[in-house]
Design an enzyme around this catalytic site. Structure first.
Site, PDB file in Angstrom:
ATOM      1  CG  ASP A 111      -1.959  -1.043   1.209  1.00  0.00           C
ATOM      2  OD1 ASP A 111      -2.217  -1.580   0.119  1.00  0.00           O
ATOM      3  OD2 ASP A 111      -2.517  -1.360   2.275  1.00  0.00           O
TER       4      ASP A 111
HETATM    5  P1  NAP Z   1       0.896  -3.964   3.149  1.00  0.00           P
HETATM    6  O1  NAP Z   1       0.261  -2.980   2.240  1.00  0.00           O
HETATM    7  O2  NAP Z   1       0.046  -4.590   4.186  1.00  0.00           O
HETATM    8  O3  NAP Z   1       1.546  -5.092   2.213  1.00  0.00           O
HETATM    9  C1  NAP Z   1       2.369  -6.070   2.712  1.00  0.00           C
HETATM   10  C2  NAP Z   1       2.763  -6.988   1.569  1.00  0.00           C
HETATM   11  O4  NAP Z   1       3.753  -7.868   2.082  1.00  0.00           O
HETATM   12  C3  NAP Z   1       1.629  -7.833   1.029  1.00  0.00           C
HETATM   13  O5  NAP Z   1       1.208  -7.383  -0.237  1.00  0.00           O
HETATM   14  C4  NAP Z   1       2.197  -9.266   0.983  1.00  0.00           C
HETATM   15  O6  NAP Z   1       2.087  -9.767  -0.350  1.00  0.00           O
HETATM   16  C5  NAP Z   1       3.667  -9.078   1.374  1.00  0.00           C
HETATM   17  N1  NAP Z   1       4.157 -10.113   2.275  1.00  0.00           N
HETATM   18  C6  NAP Z   1       3.528 -10.676   3.320  1.00  0.00           C
HETATM   19  N2  NAP Z   1       4.295 -11.592   3.898  1.00  0.00           N
HETATM   20  C7  NAP Z   1       5.463 -11.616   3.194  1.00  0.00           C
HETATM   21  C8  NAP Z   1       6.655 -12.361   3.300  1.00  0.00           C
HETATM   22  N3  NAP Z   1       6.829 -13.287   4.252  1.00  0.00           N
HETATM   23  N4  NAP Z   1       7.654 -12.102   2.416  1.00  0.00           N
HETATM   24  C9  NAP Z   1       7.487 -11.191   1.431  1.00  0.00           C
HETATM   25  N5  NAP Z   1       6.377 -10.455   1.296  1.00  0.00           N
HETATM   26  C10 NAP Z   1       5.366 -10.677   2.162  1.00  0.00           C
HETATM   27  O7  NAP Z   1       2.145  -3.364   3.918  1.00  0.00           O
HETATM   28  P2  NAP Z   1       2.764  -1.893   3.899  1.00  0.00           P
HETATM   29  O8  NAP Z   1       3.108  -1.481   2.509  1.00  0.00           O
HETATM   30  O9  NAP Z   1       3.788  -1.903   4.963  1.00  0.00           O
HETATM   31  O10 NAP Z   1       1.558  -0.964   4.348  1.00  0.00           O
HETATM   32  C11 NAP Z   1       1.044  -0.992   5.659  1.00  0.00           C
HETATM   33  C12 NAP Z   1      -0.465  -0.952   5.596  1.00  0.00           C
HETATM   34  O11 NAP Z   1      -0.951  -1.180   6.936  1.00  0.00           O
HETATM   35  C13 NAP Z   1      -1.005   0.384   5.133  1.00  0.00           C
HETATM   36  O12 NAP Z   1      -2.161   0.201   4.366  1.00  0.00           O
HETATM   37  C14 NAP Z   1      -1.321   1.080   6.441  1.00  0.00           C
HETATM   38  O13 NAP Z   1      -2.332   2.060   6.314  1.00  0.00           O
HETATM   39  C15 NAP Z   1      -1.795  -0.092   7.278  1.00  0.00           C
HETATM   40  N6  NAP Z   1      -1.674   0.216   8.723  1.00  0.00           N
HETATM   41  C16 NAP Z   1      -0.476   0.551   9.247  1.00  0.00           C
HETATM   42  C17 NAP Z   1      -0.387   0.915  10.574  1.00  0.00           C
HETATM   43  C18 NAP Z   1       0.912   1.352  11.207  1.00  0.00           C
HETATM   44  O14 NAP Z   1       0.881   1.920  12.301  1.00  0.00           O
HETATM   45  N7  NAP Z   1       2.049   1.116  10.598  1.00  0.00           N
HETATM   46  C19 NAP Z   1      -1.520   0.879  11.374  1.00  0.00           C
HETATM   47  C20 NAP Z   1      -2.718   0.473  10.808  1.00  0.00           C
HETATM   48  C21 NAP Z   1      -2.773   0.140   9.483  1.00  0.00           C
HETATM   49  P3  NAP Z   1       2.105 -11.359  -0.595  1.00  0.00           P
HETATM   50  O15 NAP Z   1       0.977 -11.907   0.199  1.00  0.00           O
HETATM   51  O16 NAP Z   1       1.926 -11.499  -2.074  1.00  0.00           O
HETATM   52  O17 NAP Z   1       3.427 -11.850  -0.143  1.00  0.00           O
END
Ligand code: NAP
Length: 457
Positions: free
Chosen positions: A383
Protein backbone atom coordinates in the site's frame (compact mmCIF):
# COMPACT_ATOMS: atom_id res chain seq x y z
CA UNK A 1 -3.91 11.66 50.23
CA UNK A 2 -1.82 13.70 52.65
CA UNK A 3 1.70 12.90 51.52
CA UNK A 4 4.59 14.71 53.24
CA UNK A 5 6.49 17.33 51.26
CA UNK A 6 9.48 15.06 50.52
CA UNK A 7 7.16 12.48 48.94
CA UNK A 8 5.37 15.18 46.93
CA UNK A 9 8.80 16.45 45.81
CA UNK A 10 9.91 12.97 44.74
CA UNK A 11 6.66 12.46 42.80
CA UNK A 12 7.20 15.76 41.07
CA UNK A 13 10.80 14.79 40.20
CA UNK A 14 9.47 11.46 38.87
CA UNK A 15 6.98 13.33 36.69
CA UNK A 16 9.80 15.51 35.30
CA UNK A 17 11.74 12.35 34.45
CA UNK A 18 8.68 11.08 32.52
CA UNK A 19 8.72 14.29 30.47
CA UNK A 20 12.47 14.06 29.77
CA UNK A 21 12.00 10.38 28.91
CA UNK A 22 9.26 11.21 26.42
CA UNK A 23 11.48 13.86 24.87
CA UNK A 24 14.17 11.18 24.39
CA UNK A 25 11.66 8.92 22.66
CA UNK A 26 11.12 11.47 19.90
CA UNK A 27 14.17 10.15 18.02
CA UNK A 28 15.27 6.53 17.41
CA UNK A 29 18.82 7.53 18.45
CA UNK A 30 17.76 8.61 21.95
CA UNK A 31 14.65 6.42 22.39
CA UNK A 32 16.41 3.74 24.45
CA UNK A 33 17.80 6.39 26.81
CA UNK A 34 14.34 7.98 26.99
CA UNK A 35 12.77 4.69 28.09
CA UNK A 36 15.42 4.23 30.80
CA UNK A 37 14.92 7.81 32.11
CA UNK A 38 11.14 7.31 32.24
CA UNK A 39 11.74 3.97 34.02
CA UNK A 40 13.79 5.75 36.71
CA UNK A 41 10.93 8.24 37.04
CA UNK A 42 8.52 5.38 37.70
CA UNK A 43 10.89 3.75 40.20
CA UNK A 44 11.28 7.05 42.07
CA UNK A 45 7.49 7.57 42.20
CA UNK A 46 6.92 4.03 43.53
CA UNK A 47 9.68 4.20 46.16
CA UNK A 48 8.43 7.62 47.30
CA UNK A 49 4.91 6.23 47.73
CA UNK A 50 6.22 3.66 50.22
CA UNK A 51 7.65 6.53 52.31
CA UNK A 52 4.20 7.90 53.14
CA UNK A 53 3.83 7.43 56.92
CA UNK A 54 1.05 5.14 58.17
CA UNK A 55 0.42 3.26 54.91
CA UNK A 56 -1.92 0.30 55.19
CA UNK A 57 -1.87 -2.96 53.23
CA UNK A 58 1.88 -2.85 52.64
CA UNK A 59 1.97 -6.61 52.06
CA UNK A 60 -0.77 -6.47 49.43
CA UNK A 61 0.98 -3.58 47.68
CA UNK A 62 4.23 -5.48 47.50
CA UNK A 63 2.41 -8.61 46.28
CA UNK A 64 0.67 -6.60 43.52
CA UNK A 65 3.99 -5.04 42.50
CA UNK A 66 5.69 -8.43 42.41
CA UNK A 67 2.92 -10.00 40.28
CA UNK A 68 2.66 -7.04 37.87
CA UNK A 69 6.36 -6.24 37.70
CA UNK A 70 7.41 -9.90 37.51
CA UNK A 71 4.88 -10.72 34.78
CA UNK A 72 5.94 -7.69 32.75
CA UNK A 73 9.64 -8.50 33.21
CA UNK A 74 9.30 -12.09 31.94
CA UNK A 75 6.92 -11.32 29.06
CA UNK A 76 9.07 -8.38 27.89
CA UNK A 77 12.14 -10.67 27.75
CA UNK A 78 10.29 -13.20 25.63
CA UNK A 79 8.23 -11.02 23.29
CA UNK A 80 9.09 -11.11 19.58
CA UNK A 81 9.50 -7.81 17.75
CA UNK A 82 6.49 -8.62 15.55
CA UNK A 83 4.35 -9.22 18.66
CA UNK A 84 5.10 -5.78 20.12
CA UNK A 85 1.75 -4.19 19.11
CA UNK A 86 -0.27 -6.68 21.16
CA UNK A 87 2.07 -6.27 24.12
CA UNK A 88 1.59 -2.51 24.00
CA UNK A 89 -2.17 -3.10 23.77
CA UNK A 90 -2.33 -5.30 26.86
CA UNK A 91 -0.05 -3.06 28.98
CA UNK A 92 -2.10 -0.07 27.94
CA UNK A 93 -5.28 -1.90 28.92
CA UNK A 94 -3.78 -2.64 32.34
CA UNK A 95 -3.17 1.11 32.81
CA UNK A 96 -6.80 1.88 31.99
CA UNK A 97 -7.96 -0.94 34.26
CA UNK A 98 -5.79 0.32 37.11
CA UNK A 99 -7.24 3.84 36.77
CA UNK A 100 -10.77 2.38 36.81
CA UNK A 101 -9.90 0.25 39.88
CA UNK A 102 -8.65 3.36 41.76
CA UNK A 103 -11.95 5.05 40.92
CA UNK A 104 -13.91 2.02 42.13
CA UNK A 105 -12.15 2.11 45.51
CA UNK A 106 -12.63 5.87 45.91
CA UNK A 107 -16.31 5.76 44.88
CA UNK A 108 -16.94 2.83 47.23
CA UNK A 109 -15.76 5.01 50.15
CA UNK A 110 -19.08 6.89 49.95
CA UNK A 111 -19.30 10.66 50.42
CA UNK A 112 -15.68 11.40 51.36
CA UNK A 113 -15.09 13.42 48.17
CA UNK A 114 -16.71 16.62 46.94
CA UNK A 115 -18.75 16.80 43.72
CA UNK A 116 -15.79 17.93 41.60
CA UNK A 117 -13.56 15.05 42.75
CA UNK A 118 -16.36 12.50 42.41
CA UNK A 119 -17.07 13.74 38.88
CA UNK A 120 -13.41 13.29 37.92
CA UNK A 121 -13.36 9.84 39.54
CA UNK A 122 -16.43 8.82 37.50
CA UNK A 123 -14.98 10.25 34.27
CA UNK A 124 -11.68 8.46 34.88
CA UNK A 125 -13.56 5.24 35.64
CA UNK A 126 -15.60 5.46 32.45
CA UNK A 127 -12.61 6.19 30.20
CA UNK A 128 -10.31 3.74 31.99
CA UNK A 129 -12.86 0.89 31.85
CA UNK A 130 -13.49 1.46 28.12
CA UNK A 131 -9.75 1.49 27.53
CA UNK A 132 -9.34 -1.72 29.56
CA UNK A 133 -11.83 -3.91 27.71
CA UNK A 134 -11.12 -2.22 24.36
CA UNK A 135 -7.39 -2.88 24.72
CA UNK A 136 -8.07 -6.49 25.71
CA UNK A 137 -10.06 -6.96 22.48
CA UNK A 138 -7.22 -5.28 20.52
CA UNK A 139 -4.75 -7.72 22.12
CA UNK A 140 -6.97 -10.71 21.30
CA UNK A 141 -7.25 -9.65 17.65
CA UNK A 142 -3.56 -8.98 17.14
CA UNK A 143 -2.63 -12.19 18.95
CA UNK A 144 -4.97 -14.13 16.65
CA UNK A 145 -7.15 -15.28 19.56
CA UNK A 146 -10.10 -13.40 18.07
CA UNK A 147 -9.91 -13.99 14.35
CA UNK A 148 -12.97 -12.17 13.07
CA UNK A 149 -14.32 -8.64 13.39
CA UNK A 150 -17.72 -9.07 15.10
CA UNK A 151 -20.19 -6.53 13.80
CA UNK A 152 -23.68 -6.40 15.34
CA UNK A 153 -26.72 -5.30 13.36
CA UNK A 154 -27.23 -1.54 13.96
CA UNK A 155 -23.79 -1.47 15.53
CA UNK A 156 -23.45 2.32 15.62
CA UNK A 157 -26.89 2.77 17.24
CA UNK A 158 -25.96 0.16 19.89
CA UNK A 159 -22.68 2.02 20.54
CA UNK A 160 -24.54 5.30 21.09
CA UNK A 161 -27.19 3.73 23.35
CA UNK A 162 -24.55 1.98 25.47
CA UNK A 163 -22.52 5.19 25.76
CA UNK A 164 -25.66 7.09 26.88
CA UNK A 165 -26.50 4.39 29.45
CA UNK A 166 -22.95 4.51 30.86
CA UNK A 167 -23.01 8.32 31.05
CA UNK A 168 -26.47 8.30 32.69
CA UNK A 169 -25.36 5.75 35.31
CA UNK A 170 -22.16 7.75 35.91
CA UNK A 171 -24.21 10.91 36.42
CA UNK A 172 -26.42 9.07 38.89
CA UNK A 173 -23.32 7.96 40.83
CA UNK A 174 -22.24 11.63 41.06
CA UNK A 175 -25.66 12.97 42.06
CA UNK A 176 -26.84 10.30 44.53
CA UNK A 177 -24.39 10.84 47.39
CA UNK A 178 -23.44 8.32 48.71
CA UNK A 179 -24.20 6.14 45.66
CA UNK A 180 -25.42 2.61 46.35
CA UNK A 181 -22.85 -0.12 45.57
CA UNK A 182 -25.29 -1.73 43.05
CA UNK A 183 -25.46 1.55 41.12
CA UNK A 184 -21.66 1.85 41.06
CA UNK A 185 -21.44 -1.77 39.92
CA UNK A 186 -23.95 -1.23 37.10
CA UNK A 187 -22.03 1.88 35.98
CA UNK A 188 -18.79 -0.14 35.76
CA UNK A 189 -20.48 -2.99 33.87
CA UNK A 190 -21.89 -0.52 31.32
CA UNK A 191 -18.46 1.13 30.83
CA UNK A 192 -16.68 -2.24 30.45
CA UNK A 193 -19.27 -3.54 27.96
CA UNK A 194 -19.02 -0.25 26.01
CA UNK A 195 -15.28 -0.79 25.47
CA UNK A 196 -15.95 -4.34 24.26
CA UNK A 197 -18.78 -3.50 21.91
CA UNK A 198 -17.06 -0.48 20.33
CA UNK A 199 -13.84 -2.40 19.64
CA UNK A 200 -15.16 -5.79 18.49
CA UNK A 201 -16.14 -4.69 14.95
CA UNK A 202 -12.83 -2.98 14.21
CA UNK A 203 -10.53 -4.95 11.92
CA UNK A 204 -7.17 -6.24 13.21
CA UNK A 205 -5.17 -4.02 10.89
CA UNK A 206 -6.85 -0.86 12.20
CA UNK A 207 -5.90 -1.88 15.73
CA UNK A 208 -2.68 0.15 15.98
CA UNK A 209 -4.66 3.37 15.58
CA UNK A 210 -7.24 2.14 18.07
CA UNK A 211 -4.52 1.14 20.55
CA UNK A 212 -3.02 4.58 20.23
CA UNK A 213 -6.46 6.10 20.91
CA UNK A 214 -6.93 3.88 23.99
CA UNK A 215 -3.46 4.93 25.06
CA UNK A 216 -4.68 8.53 25.06
CA UNK A 217 -7.78 7.41 27.01
CA UNK A 218 -5.66 5.63 29.61
CA UNK A 219 -3.53 8.75 30.05
CA UNK A 220 -6.61 10.86 30.61
CA UNK A 221 -8.11 8.35 33.06
CA UNK A 222 -4.84 8.18 35.03
CA UNK A 223 -4.66 12.00 35.11
CA UNK A 224 -8.21 12.22 36.51
CA UNK A 225 -7.52 9.59 39.16
CA UNK A 226 -4.27 11.41 40.01
CA UNK A 227 -6.43 14.42 40.87
CA UNK A 228 -8.74 12.24 42.99
CA UNK A 229 -5.74 10.85 44.92
CA UNK A 230 -3.95 14.23 45.08
CA UNK A 231 -0.92 12.68 43.37
CA UNK A 232 0.96 15.12 41.06
CA UNK A 233 3.07 12.34 39.48
CA UNK A 234 -0.09 10.59 38.29
CA UNK A 235 -1.63 13.85 37.07
CA UNK A 236 1.46 14.85 35.04
CA UNK A 237 2.16 11.32 33.74
CA UNK A 238 -1.50 10.99 32.74
CA UNK A 239 -1.54 14.31 30.90
CA UNK A 240 1.74 13.52 29.11
CA UNK A 241 0.49 10.07 28.00
CA UNK A 242 -2.91 11.49 27.06
CA UNK A 243 -1.38 14.25 24.92
CA UNK A 244 1.20 11.95 23.28
CA UNK A 245 -1.47 9.33 22.54
CA UNK A 246 -3.79 11.92 21.03
CA UNK A 247 -1.04 13.32 18.77
CA UNK A 248 0.04 9.84 17.68
CA UNK A 249 -3.56 8.87 16.89
CA UNK A 250 -3.96 11.99 14.76
CA UNK A 251 -0.66 11.41 12.96
CA UNK A 252 -1.52 7.79 12.13
CA UNK A 253 -5.02 8.65 10.95
CA UNK A 254 -3.51 11.42 8.76
CA UNK A 255 -0.80 9.14 7.36
CA UNK A 256 -3.53 6.62 6.40
CA UNK A 257 -5.73 9.46 5.14
CA UNK A 258 -8.64 8.03 7.14
CA UNK A 259 -10.58 10.20 9.61
CA UNK A 260 -10.69 8.66 13.08
CA UNK A 261 -14.49 8.43 12.95
CA UNK A 262 -14.08 6.38 9.79
CA UNK A 263 -11.65 3.97 11.50
CA UNK A 264 -13.94 3.57 14.53
CA UNK A 265 -17.33 3.41 12.87
CA UNK A 266 -16.77 2.30 9.24
CA UNK A 267 -14.20 -0.48 9.28
CA UNK A 268 -12.15 -0.76 6.10
CA UNK A 269 -13.60 -3.41 3.82
CA UNK A 270 -10.99 -5.33 1.87
CA UNK A 271 -11.91 -4.80 -1.74
CA UNK A 272 -10.13 -4.63 -5.01
CA UNK A 273 -12.84 -2.48 -6.53
CA UNK A 274 -11.56 0.63 -8.14
CA UNK A 275 -12.90 2.79 -10.91
CA UNK A 276 -9.45 2.91 -12.53
CA UNK A 277 -8.67 -0.19 -14.58
CA UNK A 278 -5.07 -1.30 -14.18
CA UNK A 279 -3.49 -2.31 -17.48
CA UNK A 280 -0.27 -4.18 -18.21
CA UNK A 281 1.16 -7.39 -16.86
CA UNK A 282 3.35 -8.27 -13.90
CA UNK A 283 6.84 -9.28 -15.04
CA UNK A 284 9.02 -11.58 -13.07
CA UNK A 285 12.73 -11.30 -12.40
CA UNK A 286 15.17 -13.81 -10.91
CA UNK A 287 17.30 -13.20 -7.82
CA UNK A 288 20.49 -13.18 -9.93
CA UNK A 289 19.21 -10.41 -12.24
CA UNK A 290 17.91 -8.42 -9.28
CA UNK A 291 21.33 -8.73 -7.62
CA UNK A 292 23.13 -7.62 -10.80
CA UNK A 293 20.80 -4.65 -11.29
CA UNK A 294 21.58 -3.41 -7.80
CA UNK A 295 25.28 -4.38 -7.81
CA UNK A 296 25.95 -2.16 -10.84
CA UNK A 297 23.65 0.71 -9.76
CA UNK A 298 24.85 4.01 -8.28
CA UNK A 299 21.90 4.50 -5.99
CA UNK A 300 19.46 1.97 -4.46
CA UNK A 301 16.54 2.99 -2.24
CA UNK A 302 15.06 0.20 -0.11
CA UNK A 303 11.37 0.39 0.86
CA UNK A 304 10.54 -2.12 3.61
CA UNK A 305 6.96 -2.98 4.57
CA UNK A 306 4.84 -5.37 6.59
CA UNK A 307 6.12 -8.40 4.65
CA UNK A 308 9.69 -7.73 5.81
CA UNK A 309 8.44 -7.84 9.40
CA UNK A 310 6.48 -11.07 8.84
CA UNK A 311 9.50 -12.71 7.19
CA UNK A 312 11.93 -11.44 9.89
CA UNK A 313 14.09 -10.39 6.95
CA UNK A 314 15.60 -7.23 8.44
CA UNK A 315 19.00 -8.79 9.24
CA UNK A 316 19.38 -10.24 5.74
CA UNK A 317 18.23 -6.96 4.19
CA UNK A 318 20.91 -5.06 6.09
CA UNK A 319 23.54 -7.66 5.16
CA UNK A 320 22.56 -7.19 1.51
CA UNK A 321 22.71 -3.39 1.85
CA UNK A 322 26.20 -3.62 3.38
CA UNK A 323 27.42 -5.76 0.47
CA UNK A 324 26.05 -3.20 -1.99
CA UNK A 325 27.76 -0.39 -0.10
CA UNK A 326 31.04 -2.30 -0.18
CA UNK A 327 30.60 -2.45 -3.95
CA UNK A 328 30.29 1.36 -4.02
CA UNK A 329 26.49 1.62 -4.28
CA UNK A 330 24.75 4.37 -2.31
CA UNK A 331 22.00 2.69 -0.26
CA UNK A 332 19.24 4.41 1.71
CA UNK A 333 16.14 3.12 3.50
CA UNK A 334 12.85 4.90 2.78
CA UNK A 335 10.28 4.57 5.57
CA UNK A 336 6.59 5.35 5.20
CA UNK A 337 4.93 6.54 8.46
CA UNK A 338 2.40 3.67 8.40
CA UNK A 339 4.56 0.93 6.86
CA UNK A 340 4.02 -2.29 8.81
CA UNK A 341 1.38 -2.54 11.50
CA UNK A 342 2.42 -0.09 14.21
CA UNK A 343 4.03 3.34 14.32
CA UNK A 344 7.79 3.09 13.94
CA UNK A 345 7.49 -0.65 13.06
CA UNK A 346 10.15 -0.50 10.34
CA UNK A 347 12.44 1.81 12.35
CA UNK A 348 12.39 -0.63 15.27
CA UNK A 349 13.20 -3.63 13.05
CA UNK A 350 15.97 -1.87 11.13
CA UNK A 351 17.47 -0.56 14.37
CA UNK A 352 17.38 -4.13 15.74
CA UNK A 353 19.28 -5.30 12.64
CA UNK A 354 21.93 -2.61 13.23
CA UNK A 355 21.07 -0.25 10.35
CA UNK A 356 22.60 3.14 11.27
CA UNK A 357 20.04 5.91 11.83
CA UNK A 358 21.64 8.13 9.19
CA UNK A 359 20.66 5.62 6.50
CA UNK A 360 16.97 5.71 7.43
CA UNK A 361 14.81 8.46 5.91
CA UNK A 362 11.22 9.56 6.37
CA UNK A 363 8.82 9.99 3.48
CA UNK A 364 9.27 13.78 3.22
CA UNK A 365 13.07 13.52 3.34
CA UNK A 366 13.47 10.78 0.72
CA UNK A 367 10.62 11.18 -1.76
CA UNK A 368 12.51 13.70 -3.90
CA UNK A 369 15.34 11.17 -4.39
CA UNK A 370 13.42 8.36 -6.11
CA UNK A 371 13.75 10.20 -9.44
CA UNK A 372 17.55 9.88 -9.23
CA UNK A 373 17.58 6.27 -7.96
CA UNK A 374 18.63 3.46 -10.31
CA UNK A 375 16.70 0.90 -8.28
CA UNK A 376 13.87 1.07 -5.75
CA UNK A 377 13.81 -2.27 -3.92
CA UNK A 378 10.38 -2.81 -2.35
CA UNK A 379 10.51 -5.56 0.27
CA UNK A 380 7.15 -6.78 1.55
CA UNK A 381 5.60 -3.35 1.10
CA UNK A 382 2.48 -2.75 -0.95
CA UNK A 383 0.00 0.00 0.00
CA UNK A 384 2.73 2.48 0.90
CA UNK A 385 4.03 2.46 -2.69
CA UNK A 386 0.69 2.20 -4.52
CA UNK A 387 0.43 5.07 -7.06
CA UNK A 388 -3.36 4.53 -7.16
CA UNK A 389 -3.43 6.60 -3.95
CA UNK A 390 -2.47 9.64 -6.05
CA UNK A 391 -5.00 9.26 -8.83
CA UNK A 392 -8.00 7.05 -8.07
CA UNK A 393 -10.60 8.99 -6.10
CA UNK A 394 -12.71 5.86 -5.58
CA UNK A 395 -9.86 3.97 -3.94
CA UNK A 396 -9.94 3.49 -0.13
CA UNK A 397 -6.34 4.69 -0.03
CA UNK A 398 -6.92 7.78 -2.20
CA UNK A 399 -5.06 10.75 -0.74
CA UNK A 400 -2.69 8.67 1.39
CA UNK A 401 0.82 10.06 0.83
CA UNK A 402 2.97 7.32 -0.73
CA UNK A 403 6.66 6.68 -1.28
CA UNK A 404 7.37 7.54 -4.95
CA UNK A 405 9.08 4.20 -5.74
CA UNK A 406 7.50 4.23 -9.22
CA UNK A 407 9.68 7.23 -10.11
CA UNK A 408 12.90 5.18 -9.81
CA UNK A 409 14.46 3.93 -13.04
CA UNK A 410 13.90 0.31 -12.01
CA UNK A 411 11.66 -1.13 -9.33
CA UNK A 412 12.13 -4.61 -7.87
CA UNK A 413 9.35 -5.91 -5.63
CA UNK A 414 9.95 -8.85 -3.33
CA UNK A 415 6.70 -10.51 -2.24
CA UNK A 416 5.41 -14.05 -2.04
CA UNK A 417 2.71 -13.85 -4.70
CA UNK A 418 -0.08 -11.67 -5.97
CA UNK A 419 -1.51 -10.88 -2.52
CA UNK A 420 -2.81 -7.39 -1.91
CA UNK A 421 -1.76 -5.25 1.03
CA UNK A 422 -3.75 -4.38 4.13
CA UNK A 423 -6.19 -2.15 2.19
CA UNK A 424 -7.05 -4.92 -0.28
CA UNK A 425 -6.39 -2.57 -3.19
CA UNK A 426 -4.62 -3.79 -6.34
CA UNK A 427 -1.24 -2.08 -6.77
CA UNK A 428 -0.74 -0.29 -10.10
CA UNK A 429 3.04 -0.12 -9.48
CA UNK A 430 3.43 -3.87 -10.05
CA UNK A 431 2.11 -3.52 -13.62
CA UNK A 432 4.34 -0.65 -14.74
CA UNK A 433 7.08 -1.11 -17.37
CA UNK A 434 9.93 -0.32 -14.99
CA UNK A 435 8.77 -2.82 -12.32
CA UNK A 436 9.87 -6.45 -11.89
CA UNK A 437 8.50 -8.95 -9.38
CA UNK A 438 10.81 -11.22 -7.40
CA UNK A 439 8.41 -13.78 -5.96
CA UNK A 440 9.25 -15.43 -2.67
CA UNK A 441 9.43 -14.99 1.08
CA UNK A 442 11.45 -11.86 1.86
CA UNK A 443 14.07 -13.61 3.99
CA UNK A 444 15.20 -16.41 1.63
CA UNK A 445 14.95 -13.99 -1.31
CA UNK A 446 17.25 -11.49 0.40
CA UNK A 447 19.50 -14.49 1.18
CA UNK A 448 19.63 -15.49 -2.50
CA UNK A 449 20.49 -11.94 -3.54
CA UNK A 450 23.28 -11.94 -0.95
CA UNK A 451 24.72 -15.17 -2.40
CA UNK A 452 24.71 -13.71 -5.92
CA UNK A 453 26.24 -10.43 -4.74
CA UNK A 454 29.02 -12.40 -3.08
CA UNK A 455 29.80 -14.32 -6.27
CA UNK A 456 29.80 -11.03 -8.20
CA UNK A 457 32.51 -9.76 -5.85
P1 NAP B 1 0.90 -3.96 3.15
O1 NAP B 1 0.26 -2.98 2.24
O2 NAP B 1 0.05 -4.59 4.19
O3 NAP B 1 1.55 -5.09 2.21
C1 NAP B 1 2.37 -6.07 2.71
C2 NAP B 1 2.76 -6.99 1.57
O4 NAP B 1 3.75 -7.87 2.08
C3 NAP B 1 1.63 -7.83 1.03
O5 NAP B 1 1.21 -7.38 -0.24
C4 NAP B 1 2.20 -9.27 0.98
O6 NAP B 1 2.09 -9.77 -0.35
C5 NAP B 1 3.67 -9.08 1.37
N1 NAP B 1 4.16 -10.11 2.27
C6 NAP B 1 3.53 -10.68 3.32
N2 NAP B 1 4.29 -11.59 3.90
C7 NAP B 1 5.46 -11.62 3.19
C8 NAP B 1 6.65 -12.36 3.30
N3 NAP B 1 6.83 -13.29 4.25
N4 NAP B 1 7.65 -12.10 2.42
C9 NAP B 1 7.49 -11.19 1.43
N5 NAP B 1 6.38 -10.45 1.30
C10 NAP B 1 5.37 -10.68 2.16
O7 NAP B 1 2.15 -3.36 3.92
P2 NAP B 1 2.76 -1.89 3.90
O8 NAP B 1 3.11 -1.48 2.51
O9 NAP B 1 3.79 -1.90 4.96
O10 NAP B 1 1.56 -0.96 4.35
C11 NAP B 1 1.04 -0.99 5.66
C12 NAP B 1 -0.47 -0.95 5.60
O11 NAP B 1 -0.95 -1.18 6.94
C13 NAP B 1 -1.00 0.38 5.13
O12 NAP B 1 -2.16 0.20 4.37
C14 NAP B 1 -1.32 1.08 6.44
O13 NAP B 1 -2.33 2.06 6.31
C15 NAP B 1 -1.79 -0.09 7.28
N6 NAP B 1 -1.67 0.22 8.72
C16 NAP B 1 -0.48 0.55 9.25
C17 NAP B 1 -0.39 0.91 10.57
C18 NAP B 1 0.91 1.35 11.21
O14 NAP B 1 0.88 1.92 12.30
N7 NAP B 1 2.05 1.12 10.60
C19 NAP B 1 -1.52 0.88 11.37
C20 NAP B 1 -2.72 0.47 10.81
C21 NAP B 1 -2.77 0.14 9.48
P3 NAP B 1 2.10 -11.36 -0.59
O15 NAP B 1 0.98 -11.91 0.20
O16 NAP B 1 1.93 -11.50 -2.07
O17 NAP B 1 3.43 -11.85 -0.14
Amino acid sequence: MNAPIYVQGAWFAGALLFIFGLKGMSSPASARKGIVIAGYGMLLAIVATFLIPGLNNLGLMILALAIGGGGAWFSAQKVKMTDMPQMVAIYNGMGGGAAAAIAAVELAKGDVHGTMTTTLAVLGALIGAVSFTGSCVAWAKLQGVLKKAVRLPAQNAINVILALVAVALGTAVIVMVPARPELIGLFFIAALVLGLIVTLPIGGADMPVVISLFNAFTGLAVGFEGYVLGNPALIIAGIVVGAAGTLLTQLMAKAMNRPLTNILFTPMVASSSSSEAITGTMREVGAIDAAALMRYASKVLIVPGYGMAVAHAQHKVWEMAELLEEAGVEVKFAIHPVAGRMPGHMNVLLAEAGVPYDKIFDLEEINGEFGQADVALVIGANDVVNPTARTDKSSPIYGMPILDADKAQNVIVIKRGKGTGYSGVENALFYTDNCRMLYGDAQPMAGEIIQHLKTMG
